[in-house]
Design a protein around this motif. Sequence first.
Motif, PDB file in Angstrom:
ATOM      1  N   GLU A 105       0.827  -1.207   0.000  1.00  0.00           N
ATOM      2  CA  GLU A 105       0.000   0.000   0.000  1.00  0.00           C
ATOM      3  C   GLU A 105       0.861   1.256   0.000  1.00  0.00           C
ATOM      4  N   PHE A 106       1.942   1.238   0.799  1.00  0.00           N
ATOM      5  CA  PHE A 106       2.826   2.397   0.841  1.00  0.00           C
ATOM      6  C   PHE A 106       3.504   2.614  -0.506  1.00  0.00           C
ATOM      7  N   LYS A 107       3.955   1.551  -1.144  1.00  0.00           N
ATOM      8  CA  LYS A 107       4.581   1.681  -2.455  1.00  0.00           C
ATOM      9  C   LYS A 107       3.587   2.254  -3.458  1.00  0.00           C
TER      10      LYS A 107
END
Length: 145
Positions: free
Chosen positions: A7-9
Motif C-alpha cells: 500500500e505504501f509503495k
Amino acid sequence: MKNFIEEFKSFAIKGNLIDMAIGIIIGTAFNNVVNTLVKKVIMPPLSLLTDGVNLANRKYVLRASDGSLEEIAIGYGEMFEALIDFLIIAFTVFVVIKGISRFKRKAEDPQNQEVETPKNIELLSNMEKLLKEQNEILRNSKSDE
C-alpha cells in the motif's frame, strides 16, 4: 506487513507522496519570503507610523522583576506581529489561488482561443456538439413523420 508495504509503495508511486513533499518544500520557502516581507518591508513603515515603537517588545507587565522573582508579562506585541503575518499570508494565498482559478477557467473554456484547451475538455466539448447535432436531426426526422 507485506500488504502495508504494498500500500505504501502504491501511495508513493501514484505521486501523492511526491506532491506532498513538493508542497512542503514550496510552503517552507514561501514562509521565508513572507517572514522577510513582514519583518523587513511592512513592519519598518508601521514602526515609523507608530513613532518608532517596536511591536515585538510591547507587553503588559503583570508582575515586575524585583531580583528574587522574575517578570511576568503578556507579550501582546508579538501577537500583533503574528496577526499581521497571518493576514499577509492569507491575502497572498487568496491572490495566488484567485490567479490560478482564473487561468484554470480560461484553460477549461472551449471557446477561448488564447489558451490551448486540455484534451479531455476539448473531447467533451466535441461530444456535446455531436449530441446536440444528433438531437436536432432526431427532432427534424420526428417532425417530418
